[in-house]
Design an enzyme around this catalytic site. Structure first.
Site, PDB file in Angstrom:
ATOM      1  N   GLU A 117       0.921  -1.073   0.090  1.00 37.69           N
ATOM      2  CA  GLU A 117       0.073  -0.124  -0.012  1.00 37.69           C
ATOM      3  C   GLU A 117       0.865   1.249   0.000  1.00 37.69           C
ATOM      4  O   GLU A 117       0.506   2.193   0.787  1.00 37.69           O
ATOM      5  CB  GLU A 117      -1.057   0.002   1.364  1.00 37.69           C
ATOM      6  CG  GLU A 117      -1.881  -1.181   1.047  1.00 37.69           C
ATOM      7  CD  GLU A 117      -2.911  -1.045   2.482  1.00 37.69           C
ATOM      8  OE1 GLU A 117      -2.759  -0.225   3.286  1.00 37.69           O
ATOM      9  OE2 GLU A 117      -3.655  -2.102   2.534  1.00 37.69           O
ATOM     10  N   ASN A 159       2.215  -5.164  -3.198  1.00 32.35           N
ATOM     11  CA  ASN A 159       0.672  -5.413  -3.180  1.00 32.35           C
ATOM     12  C   ASN A 159       0.038  -4.161  -2.800  1.00 32.35           C
ATOM     13  O   ASN A 159       0.411  -3.193  -1.806  1.00 32.35           O
ATOM     14  CB  ASN A 159       0.496  -6.473  -1.496  1.00 32.35           C
ATOM     15  CG  ASN A 159      -0.813  -7.051  -1.386  1.00 32.35           C
ATOM     16  OD1 ASN A 159      -1.400  -7.462  -2.333  1.00 32.35           O
ATOM     17  ND2 ASN A 159      -1.238  -6.799  -0.173  1.00 32.35           N
ATOM     18  N   HIS A 196     -10.538  -5.873  -2.658  1.00 36.02           N
ATOM     19  CA  HIS A 196     -11.469  -5.349  -1.520  1.00 36.02           C
ATOM     20  C   HIS A 196     -12.583  -4.443  -2.271  1.00 36.02           C
ATOM     21  O   HIS A 196     -12.571  -3.315  -2.289  1.00 36.02           O
ATOM     22  CB  HIS A 196     -10.998  -4.607  -0.374  1.00 36.02           C
ATOM     23  CG  HIS A 196      -9.918  -5.346   0.373  1.00 36.02           C
ATOM     24  ND1 HIS A 196     -10.090  -6.470   1.228  1.00 36.02           N
ATOM     25  CD2 HIS A 196      -8.478  -5.036   0.863  1.00 36.02           C
ATOM     26  CE1 HIS A 196      -9.183  -6.980   1.777  1.00 36.02           C
ATOM     27  NE2 HIS A 196      -8.258  -6.300   1.459  1.00 36.02           N
ATOM     28  N   GLU A 225      -6.413 -10.349  -1.463  1.00 30.48           N
ATOM     29  CA  GLU A 225      -6.979 -10.114  -0.239  1.00 30.48           C
ATOM     30  C   GLU A 225      -8.584 -10.097  -0.543  1.00 30.48           C
ATOM     31  O   GLU A 225      -9.527  -9.051  -0.033  1.00 30.48           O
ATOM     32  CB  GLU A 225      -6.700  -8.817   0.459  1.00 30.48           C
ATOM     33  CG  GLU A 225      -5.239  -8.846   0.799  1.00 30.48           C
ATOM     34  CD  GLU A 225      -4.816  -7.611   1.707  1.00 30.48           C
ATOM     35  OE1 GLU A 225      -5.447  -6.845   1.984  1.00 30.48           O
ATOM     36  OE2 GLU A 225      -3.576  -7.134   1.425  1.00 30.48           O
ATOM     37  N   ASP A 227     -12.388  -9.723  -1.135  1.00 29.13           N
ATOM     38  CA  ASP A 227     -13.609  -9.982  -0.549  1.00 29.13           C
ATOM     39  C   ASP A 227     -14.577  -8.996  -1.339  1.00 29.13           C
ATOM     40  O   ASP A 227     -14.004  -8.037  -2.025  1.00 29.13           O
ATOM     41  CB  ASP A 227     -13.648  -9.401   1.194  1.00 29.13           C
ATOM     42  CG  ASP A 227     -13.097  -8.597   1.553  1.00 29.13           C
ATOM     43  OD1 ASP A 227     -12.802  -7.492   0.633  1.00 29.13           O
ATOM     44  OD2 ASP A 227     -12.536  -8.433   2.788  1.00 29.13           O
TER      45      ASP A 227
END
Ligand code: G3I
Length: 277
Positions: A117, A159, A196, A225, A227
């Site tokens: 990030e 990432n 996400h 990750e 979702d």
């Protein structure tokens, strides 16, 4: 197939037989949700703490699963002692952290999120301001070089989130960094797309384009990750879209969902995951 299906795991849940049953049955890759982060592994400077991370690593290895390491360097979840550091002292502390943790787990990690990030949201396409960024723009490549030296067998990944839509400035900023790293021989093997998704950041129709364009730079791409906010057939179609985008790219080597059951999610007020409570 060379493609892996993973989940984030919490060490505190490894005594839950329902949780472990789904974990062992459905996945062949795991990521520690919090236990390998800087605050967990180096709570005091130069005193390393691997107990909870080792519980996850040992459980996964015992089941023959591979491990994505998350994450060696990040502006967030830094231990208190690091949050107040700057300049050369912080740069050296960060590099020491990368070296120590990657060396400790040398040979056991399939892929490391070396830097997490580091790009800013919004239209600028540049780096996020942070104490690490203020040590100099080369902090990311310095972290990757230290990680390669410490564990030459691990794939080294950058990432980030909100990098799924090819037309977004943040996606372009990360793309240019990876392009530059490849041109200059900075060791980078993969790019992680956190994925996400929610109504403000839906699965983009150009997702396949994004993944393919990054892969064309000569790196693996991974969904790291996943979702998705929502429920029912709309949510299911979005999950299908993500999986199809990955499967359409030869170098898309894995999909990791960010938890097993909805009740395990950091977004626990919703139903973002594949299993209910
Ligand atoms: O373990 C302590 C507990 O002892 C304490 O009582 C409680 C009170 O706040 O906090 C617990 O720690 C929490 C930890 O999750 C474990 O549950 C932290 O407060 C909380 O901040 C932490 O949240 C994690 C978050 O990263 C922190 O940034 C989430 O679980 C984790 O899913 C989330 O993961 C991040 C990825 O690393 C990077 N990408 C985004 C993703 C979602 O935010």
């Amino acid at each position: 197939s060379g493609r892996y299906f993973g989940t984030a795991v919490a060490a505190s849940k490894l005594g839950d037989s329902t949780y472990v049953g789904i974990l062992n049955r459905e996945f062949d890759m795991v990521t520690a949700e919090n236990e390998m982060k800087m605050d967990a592994t180096e709570p005091n400077q130069n005193q390393f703490s691997y107990g909870n991370a080792d519980r996850i690593v040992n459980q996964a290895r015992g089941q023959g699963k591979r491990i994505r390491g998350h994450a060696l360097a990040w502006h967030s979840q830094q231990p208190g002692w690091m949050q107040n550091m700057s300049g050369t002292a912080l740069r050296n502390a960060m590099l020491n952290h990368v070296t120590q943790v990657a060396t400790y787990y040398r040979g056991k990690i399939y892929a490391w999120d070396v830097v997490n990030e580091a790009y800013a949201d919004g239209s600028g396409g540049g780096r996020r301001d942070s104490n690490l960024q203020r040590t100099g723009n080369d902090w990311i490549e310095a972290a990757f070089r230290a990680a390669r030296t410490a564990d030459p067998g691990a794939k080294l990944c950058y990432n980030d989130y909100n990098t799924d839509n090819w037309s977004h400035a943040k996606t372009q900023g990360v793309y240019r960094m990876v392009q530059d790293f490849k041109a200059r021989g900075v060791p980078i093997d993969c790019v992680g797309f956190q994925a996400h998704f929610n109504s403000g950041n839906p699965v983009p129709s150009n997702y396949h384009t994004t993944l393919q364009n990054f892969a064309n730079l000569g790196v693996d791409v991974q969904i790291t990750e996943l979702d998705i906010e929502g429920s029912g057939s709309s949510q299911a179609q979005q999950y299908q879209g993500v999986v199809q985008a990955c499967l359409a790219v030869t170098r898309c080597t894995g999909i990791t969902v960010w938890g097993i059951r909805d009740t395990d999610s950091w977004r626990a007020s919703g139903t973002p995951l594949l299993f209910d409570g």
